[in-house]
Scaffold this active site. Structure first.
Site, short mmCIF file in Angstrom:
data_model
loop_
_atom_site.label_atom_id
_atom_site.label_comp_id
_atom_site.label_asym_id
_atom_site.label_seq_id
_atom_site.Cartn_x
_atom_site.Cartn_y
_atom_site.Cartn_z
N ASN A 1 0.83 -1.20 0.00
CA ASN A 1 0.00 0.00 0.00
C ASN A 1 0.87 1.25 0.00
O ASN A 1 1.93 1.28 0.62
CB ASN A 1 -0.92 0.00 1.21
CG ASN A 1 -1.84 -1.21 1.22
OD1 ASN A 1 -2.01 -1.85 0.19
ND2 ASN A 1 -2.41 -1.52 2.36
N ASP B 1 -0.45 4.25 0.88
CA ASP B 1 -1.26 5.26 1.57
C ASP B 1 -0.68 5.76 2.90
O ASP B 1 -1.21 6.71 3.49
CB ASP B 1 -2.69 4.74 1.79
CG ASP B 1 -2.73 3.38 2.50
OD1 ASP B 1 -1.84 3.10 3.32
OD2 ASP B 1 -3.66 2.60 2.22
N HIS C 1 5.97 -0.61 -2.61
CA HIS C 1 5.50 0.04 -3.84
C HIS C 1 5.56 1.57 -3.77
O HIS C 1 4.90 2.25 -4.57
CB HIS C 1 4.08 -0.43 -4.18
CG HIS C 1 4.04 -1.85 -4.68
ND1 HIS C 1 2.89 -2.60 -4.75
CD2 HIS C 1 5.03 -2.66 -5.14
CE1 HIS C 1 3.17 -3.80 -5.22
NE2 HIS C 1 4.46 -3.87 -5.46
N CYS D 1 12.20 13.30 -8.61
CA CYS D 1 12.62 13.99 -9.84
C CYS D 1 13.00 12.95 -10.89
O CYS D 1 13.74 12.00 -10.59
CB CYS D 1 13.82 14.88 -9.52
SG CYS D 1 14.53 15.63 -10.99
N CYS E 1 17.28 14.01 -11.45
CA CYS E 1 18.30 13.75 -10.41
C CYS E 1 17.81 12.80 -9.32
O CYS E 1 18.57 12.45 -8.42
CB CYS E 1 18.78 15.05 -9.80
SG CYS E 1 17.56 15.87 -8.75
N GLY F 1 -5.00 -9.20 3.19
CA GLY F 1 -5.66 -8.25 2.29
C GLY F 1 -4.99 -8.06 0.96
O GLY F 1 -4.99 -6.96 0.41
N ASN G 1 -8.13 -12.99 4.72
CA ASN G 1 -8.77 -12.44 3.52
C ASN G 1 -10.19 -13.00 3.45
O ASN G 1 -10.37 -14.21 3.61
CB ASN G 1 -7.96 -12.86 2.27
CG ASN G 1 -8.28 -12.02 1.06
OD1 ASN G 1 -9.44 -11.80 0.74
ND2 ASN G 1 -7.25 -11.57 0.37
N GLU H 1 -11.82 -13.49 0.93
CA GLU H 1 -11.94 -14.34 -0.27
C GLU H 1 -10.74 -15.27 -0.39
O GLU H 1 -9.67 -14.97 0.11
CB GLU H 1 -12.01 -13.46 -1.53
CG GLU H 1 -13.28 -12.65 -1.64
CD GLU H 1 -13.28 -11.73 -2.85
OE1 GLU H 1 -12.57 -12.01 -3.83
OE2 GLU H 1 -14.00 -10.73 -2.79
P1 OAD Z 1 -5.95 -6.21 -4.67
O1 OAD Z 1 -7.00 -5.19 -4.95
O2 OAD Z 1 -5.42 -7.02 -5.78
O3 OAD Z 1 -6.49 -7.23 -3.57
C1 OAD Z 1 -7.19 -6.82 -2.45
C2 OAD Z 1 -7.46 -8.05 -1.61
O4 OAD Z 1 -8.01 -7.63 -0.37
C3 OAD Z 1 -8.47 -9.03 -2.21
O5 OAD Z 1 -7.95 -10.35 -2.12
C4 OAD Z 1 -9.69 -8.89 -1.31
O6 OAD Z 1 -10.41 -10.12 -1.16
C5 OAD Z 1 -9.06 -8.48 0.00
N1 OAD Z 1 -9.91 -7.72 0.91
C6 OAD Z 1 -10.92 -6.87 0.64
N2 OAD Z 1 -11.42 -6.33 1.76
C7 OAD Z 1 -10.69 -6.84 2.79
C8 OAD Z 1 -10.71 -6.68 4.21
N3 OAD Z 1 -11.56 -5.85 4.80
N4 OAD Z 1 -9.82 -7.37 4.94
C9 OAD Z 1 -8.92 -8.21 4.35
N5 OAD Z 1 -8.87 -8.41 3.03
C10 OAD Z 1 -9.73 -7.74 2.25
O7 OAD Z 1 -4.78 -5.43 -3.91
P2 OAD Z 1 -3.26 -5.81 -3.74
O8 OAD Z 1 -3.08 -7.28 -3.62
O9 OAD Z 1 -2.74 -4.94 -2.67
O10 OAD Z 1 0.57 -2.05 -7.07
O11 OAD Z 1 -2.66 -5.34 -5.11
C11 OAD Z 1 -1.29 -5.47 -5.33
C12 OAD Z 1 -0.77 -4.34 -6.15
O12 OAD Z 1 -1.52 -4.22 -7.35
C13 OAD Z 1 -0.92 -2.98 -5.52
O13 OAD Z 1 0.09 -2.69 -4.58
C14 OAD Z 1 -0.80 -2.07 -6.67
C15 OAD Z 1 -1.63 -2.81 -7.67
O14 OAD Z 1 -1.24 -2.64 -8.93
C16 OAD Z 1 1.09 -0.92 -7.56
O15 OAD Z 1 0.45 0.10 -7.68
C17 OAD Z 1 2.51 -1.05 -7.94
ZN ZN Z 2 16.05 17.04 -10.05
#
Ligand code: OAD
Ligand code: ZN
Length: 243
Positions: free
Chosen positions: A103, A105, A120, A128, A131, A189, A215, A217
């Protein structure tokens, strides 16, 4: 035996615990996930993988910024949830704790977790393109400002890993070392589909760690997990943290 009771017992005996988190941990803070319910996030008719891609930096940096300013805007009112706080509590009880997050955030840091590695990048930072100097971005600076590097005059980009880009130097190594020495490795998650982050649970498992998924799911990792807890992170982590 109840898997949560079992897990709490293991936590009491563990000195080294690592965690990989994804968008699902921030879902209960109101941050949208990327994938879920069979759908992928779409913005202005484009799948997020297309906007958040390395080629956008060269092709349309303004559009890339518009997307990230939009995401920062929607994050302004988001605060850490009980999952973020419970992970901080676990950290305070474990000698060797590492949290690797996909994340961007900053909510784990805001909840007080210290050993956080943003694999990430961070949405509140700019880099930049010339540089590589980093600049903090205020929460309320929307649209982002300034747009040019104060040192060399070149353009600034979000300090976030885009599709097609490598991870920041050293951060994967920190994660893989933590995975290798872990007694318990949590995957919380995340769909665990994006590499190389998705390799970390596998590294942990191969080195004998207990692999625990939280998770609601099933994911691609479910078949190899020792414990899969089908629950929202914010609902179950406070109970787990009370070990
Ligand atoms: P995803 O959106 O692929 O997966 C989110 C997961 O969270 C799913 O498996 C859901 O079932 C689960 N979920 C939803 N609500 C939940 C809750 N309340 N508690 C626990 N689990 C829950 O997100 P990421 O796996 O983080 O990368 O995605 C990986 C990367 O893909 C991100 O970091 C981002 C994206 O592209 C970059 O931006 C480089
Ligand atoms: Zn610069």
């Amino acid at each position: 035996m109840n898997s949560v009771t079992d897990l709490k017992e293991r936590l009491r005996d563990s000195k080294c615990v690592s965690v990989l988190t994804g968008a699902g941990v921030s879902a209960e803070s109101g941050v949208p996930t990327f994938r879920g319910g069979g759908d992928s996030l779409v913005w202005k008719g484009m799948p997020f993988e297309k906007v958040s891609s390395a080629e956008m930096v060269a092709k349309d940096l303004d559009l890339l910024w518009e997307w990230f300013d939009y995401r920062r805007d929607s994050l302004k009112s988001c605060v850490p949830n009980s999952a973020h706080y419970a992970l901080s509590k676990i950290e305070s009880k474990i000698v060797n704790f590492t949290l690797i997050t996909q994340n961007i955030d900053g909510l784990h840091q805001r909840a007080g977790t210290k050993a956080v590695y943003d694999i990430h990048g961070n949405i509140n930072r700019m880099r930049c393109i010339g540089c590589e100097e980093l600049f903090d971005l205020a929460f309320d600076a929307i649209p982002h400002s300034p747009t040019m590097c104060e040192k060399c005059g070149q353009k600034l980009r979000p300090d976030v890993v885009l599709f097609g880009e490598a991870l920041p130097n050293g951060v994967f190594e920190i994660g893989s070392e933590a995975a290798e020495r872990s007694e318990i490795f949590f995957v919380i998650g995340t769909t665990a589909l994006v590499y190389p982050a998705a390799m970390l649970p596998e590294i942990a498992r191969q080195n004998g760690s207990l692999l625990v998924e939280i998770n609601p799911e099933e994911t691609a990792l479910t078949p190899v997990c020792d414990i899969s807890i089908r629950s929202k992170a914010g609902a179950i982590l406070p109970e787990i943290a009370d070990f």
